[in-house]
Design a protein around this motif. Structure first.
Motif, short mmCIF file in Angstrom:
data_model
loop_
_atom_site.label_atom_id
_atom_site.label_comp_id
_atom_site.label_asym_id
_atom_site.label_seq_id
_atom_site.Cartn_x
_atom_site.Cartn_y
_atom_site.Cartn_z
N ILE A 66 -12.04 11.03 -4.53
CA ILE A 66 -12.55 9.66 -4.61
C ILE A 66 -13.83 9.54 -3.77
O ILE A 66 -14.02 10.28 -2.80
CB ILE A 66 -11.51 8.61 -4.14
CG1 ILE A 66 -10.98 8.92 -2.74
CG2 ILE A 66 -10.38 8.46 -5.14
CD1 ILE A 66 -10.16 7.80 -2.13
N ASP A 67 -14.67 8.58 -4.15
CA ASP A 67 -15.91 8.35 -3.39
C ASP A 67 -15.73 7.27 -2.34
O ASP A 67 -16.54 7.14 -1.42
CB ASP A 67 -17.02 7.93 -4.36
CG ASP A 67 -17.29 9.01 -5.38
OD1 ASP A 67 -17.78 10.07 -4.98
OD2 ASP A 67 -16.95 8.81 -6.56
N LEU A 68 -14.68 6.47 -2.49
CA LEU A 68 -14.44 5.36 -1.55
C LEU A 68 -12.99 4.93 -1.69
O LEU A 68 -12.41 5.00 -2.77
CB LEU A 68 -15.39 4.21 -1.90
CG LEU A 68 -15.36 2.95 -1.04
CD1 LEU A 68 -16.78 2.39 -0.88
CD2 LEU A 68 -14.46 1.87 -1.62
N LEU A 69 -12.41 4.49 -0.57
CA LEU A 69 -11.02 3.99 -0.60
C LEU A 69 -11.01 2.50 -0.27
O LEU A 69 -11.63 2.07 0.70
CB LEU A 69 -10.18 4.73 0.45
CG LEU A 69 -8.74 4.22 0.62
CD1 LEU A 69 -7.86 4.62 -0.56
CD2 LEU A 69 -8.12 4.73 1.93
N ILE A 70 -10.30 1.72 -1.10
CA ILE A 70 -10.01 0.34 -0.74
C ILE A 70 -8.53 0.31 -0.38
O ILE A 70 -7.70 0.86 -1.11
CB ILE A 70 -10.29 -0.64 -1.91
CG1 ILE A 70 -11.77 -0.57 -2.32
CG2 ILE A 70 -9.93 -2.06 -1.53
CD1 ILE A 70 -12.13 -1.48 -3.49
N VAL A 71 -8.20 -0.31 0.74
CA VAL A 71 -6.79 -0.31 1.15
C VAL A 71 -6.38 -1.67 1.71
O VAL A 71 -7.10 -2.27 2.49
CB VAL A 71 -6.50 0.83 2.17
CG1 VAL A 71 -7.42 0.78 3.37
CG2 VAL A 71 -5.05 0.81 2.64
N SER A 72 -5.22 -2.13 1.26
CA SER A 72 -4.59 -3.29 1.88
C SER A 72 -3.32 -2.76 2.56
O SER A 72 -2.32 -2.48 1.91
CB SER A 72 -4.23 -4.34 0.82
OG SER A 72 -3.69 -5.47 1.44
N PRO A 73 -3.38 -2.56 3.90
CA PRO A 73 -2.27 -1.87 4.58
C PRO A 73 -1.01 -2.74 4.67
O PRO A 73 -1.09 -3.89 5.07
CB PRO A 73 -2.83 -1.59 5.98
CG PRO A 73 -4.00 -2.48 6.14
CD PRO A 73 -4.48 -2.91 4.80
N ASN A 74 0.12 -2.16 4.33
CA ASN A 74 1.38 -2.89 4.38
C ASN A 74 1.64 -3.40 5.80
O ASN A 74 1.70 -4.60 6.03
CB ASN A 74 2.50 -1.97 3.90
CG ASN A 74 3.81 -2.68 3.75
OD1 ASN A 74 3.85 -3.82 3.28
ND2 ASN A 74 4.89 -2.05 4.18
N GLU A 75 1.79 -2.48 6.74
CA GLU A 75 1.92 -2.87 8.16
C GLU A 75 0.84 -2.12 8.92
O GLU A 75 0.59 -0.94 8.64
CB GLU A 75 3.30 -2.49 8.69
CG GLU A 75 4.41 -3.29 8.05
CD GLU A 75 5.81 -2.91 8.53
OE1 GLU A 75 6.77 -3.57 8.11
OE2 GLU A 75 5.94 -1.94 9.31
N ASP A 76 0.21 -2.78 9.88
CA ASP A 76 -0.98 -2.14 10.48
C ASP A 76 -0.67 -0.88 11.27
O ASP A 76 -1.33 0.14 11.10
CB ASP A 76 -1.82 -3.14 11.28
CG ASP A 76 -1.10 -3.69 12.49
OD1 ASP A 76 0.13 -3.52 12.58
OD2 ASP A 76 -1.77 -4.29 13.36
N GLN A 77 0.37 -0.89 12.11
CA GLN A 77 0.62 0.28 12.98
C GLN A 77 0.88 1.57 12.18
O GLN A 77 0.21 2.56 12.41
CB GLN A 77 1.80 0.00 13.94
CG GLN A 77 1.55 -1.12 14.93
CD GLN A 77 0.47 -0.79 15.96
OE1 GLN A 77 0.16 0.37 16.18
NE2 GLN A 77 -0.10 -1.80 16.58
N PRO A 78 1.84 1.56 11.26
CA PRO A 78 2.13 2.81 10.55
C PRO A 78 0.99 3.30 9.65
O PRO A 78 0.86 4.50 9.43
CB PRO A 78 3.36 2.49 9.69
CG PRO A 78 3.85 1.16 10.14
CD PRO A 78 2.76 0.47 10.87
N ILE A 79 0.16 2.38 9.16
CA ILE A 79 -0.86 2.80 8.19
C ILE A 79 -2.19 3.17 8.87
O ILE A 79 -3.00 3.90 8.31
CB ILE A 79 -1.08 1.68 7.11
CG1 ILE A 79 0.25 1.31 6.43
CG2 ILE A 79 -2.11 2.09 6.06
CD1 ILE A 79 0.95 2.45 5.71
N THR A 80 -2.39 2.70 10.10
CA THR A 80 -3.67 2.96 10.79
C THR A 80 -4.05 4.46 10.84
O THR A 80 -5.18 4.81 10.46
CB THR A 80 -3.66 2.34 12.20
OG1 THR A 80 -3.59 0.92 12.04
CG2 THR A 80 -4.89 2.70 13.00
#
Ligand code: FRU
Length: 327
Positions: A66-80
């Motif tokens: 991929i050239d870019l990632l868009i992400v909406s993290p479920n919970e901030d700590q585990p996904i950071t």
């Protein structure tokens, strides 16, 4: 024979959950904006509220060129950490709606949830004239919008000592909000107002109050303000809710930022989407605007179906011709 030219850019989109109208509105907004860029492919993954699954899906996307990632993290700590990992690989990251707890991302696009919570608090103070009992139904307490909305709401209503708040966790969805409310409602039949962290949970609170014979007395305030038959705008317009606080999905804005990054144009690191209280005073104006967008969306879908049909006919013809020429 594949007639589609190879995409110039591939965007991976990791969504924390895809199963509700708000997330669908976000994806629709992205697709509307992507219609201006025929050279972009969107790889979409839905983590269904599962942190582990989202981590795996982000890694899989990052390894898919991929050239870019868009992400909406479920919970901030585990996904950071996994978002930091992708950013360090040199892949630009646009975080949308929910935040991570690290500065290692390229851009953020989303609402100001502190502002959302504060506006809800101010409006509720006004509605209750500074006195009464409120049940607050939060989203998942480990997700950044729920944390920020709750904190700002509590800070705001702290200036009205006669407003008492009982907070329960509805995990963003009716299936959790409903049993959580049923468990406590009999001890709080004197509730004056229910404030839900989104309109879906607020509708389920309305249903519980209806079953418990509490309608008429209890007021409802939600968040999101989506268009459509079951959206918050309709709830306000039907006087089921007193108000909803606008929280835009921002799909168009996310793609606009992503395209600027990909084209190496200058872009804003933080794009904060506007919020506002929607109540009986402005709901009709809001509905007129959003109804137009819904109609445009239907037009786009009809056009897309026509294009797909044409493409199928064309491909069938090609196959037929190749067949005839013995290729
Ligand atoms: C949609 C949703 C919205 C809420 C947002 C917060 O999945 O639950 O209703 O405003 O997520 O991230």
């Amino acid at each position: 024979c594949d007639q589609k030219p190879a995409a110039e850019f591939t965007i991976g989109f990791s969504q924390c959950t895809g199963g509700d109208e708000w997330r669908r509105a976000m994806l629709n907004g992205m697709q509307r904006e992507l219609a201006f860029h025929s050279n972009v492919e969107l790889l979409y993954r839905d983590a269904k509220y599962d942190n582990q699954k989202q981590i795996e899906q982000i890694r899989e996307l990052a390894n898919s060129d991929i050239d870019l990632l868009i992400v909406s993290p479920n919970e901030d700590q585990p996904i950071t950490p996994v978002v930091e990992e992708v950013y360090r690989m040199g892949i630009p990251v646009v975080v949308v709606d929910r935040r991570i707890s690290s500065p290692l991302y390229s851009a953020f696009v989303g609402g100001n949830n502190g502002e959302v919570g504060k506006l809800a608090g101010q409006y509720i103070q006004m509605l209750l004239k500074g006195k009464g009992k409120v049940i607050e139904i939060t989203g998942s307490p480990k997700s950044s919008p729920a944390m920020d909305r709750h904190q700002a709401f509590m800070d705001q209503v702290a200036s009205s000592p006669d407003i008492k708040v009982v907070t329960i966790n509805g995990e963003w969805e009716k299936q959790y909000a409903r049993p959580a409310l049923l468990q406590i409602i009999d001890q709080h039949r004197d509730v004056d107002l229910i404030f839900g962290h989104n309109d879906r949970m607020t509708v389920s609170a309305y249903e519980v109050c209806k079953e418990k014979g509490l309608l008429g007395k209890v007021k409802f305030v939600g968040i999101d303000g989506l268009a459509g038959k079951t959206g918050g705008l309709q709830m306000v317009s039907d006087s089921i809710f007193k108000a909803t606080i606008l929280y835009s999905p921002g799909g168009e804005e996310a793609i606009r930022t992503a395209m600027k990054i990909l084209k190496k144009d200058s872009y804003d690191k933080e794009t904060i989407l506007q919020t506002a209280v929607i109540d009986s005073s402005n709901v009709h104006m809001m509905k007129q605007q959003t109804d137009k967008i819904l109609l445009q969306q239907e037009d786009i879908e009809t056009q897309q179906r026509k294009i797909d049909d044409q493409l199928k006919i064309y491909q069938n013809q090609q196959m037929f011709l190749y067949g005839m020429s013995g290729l």
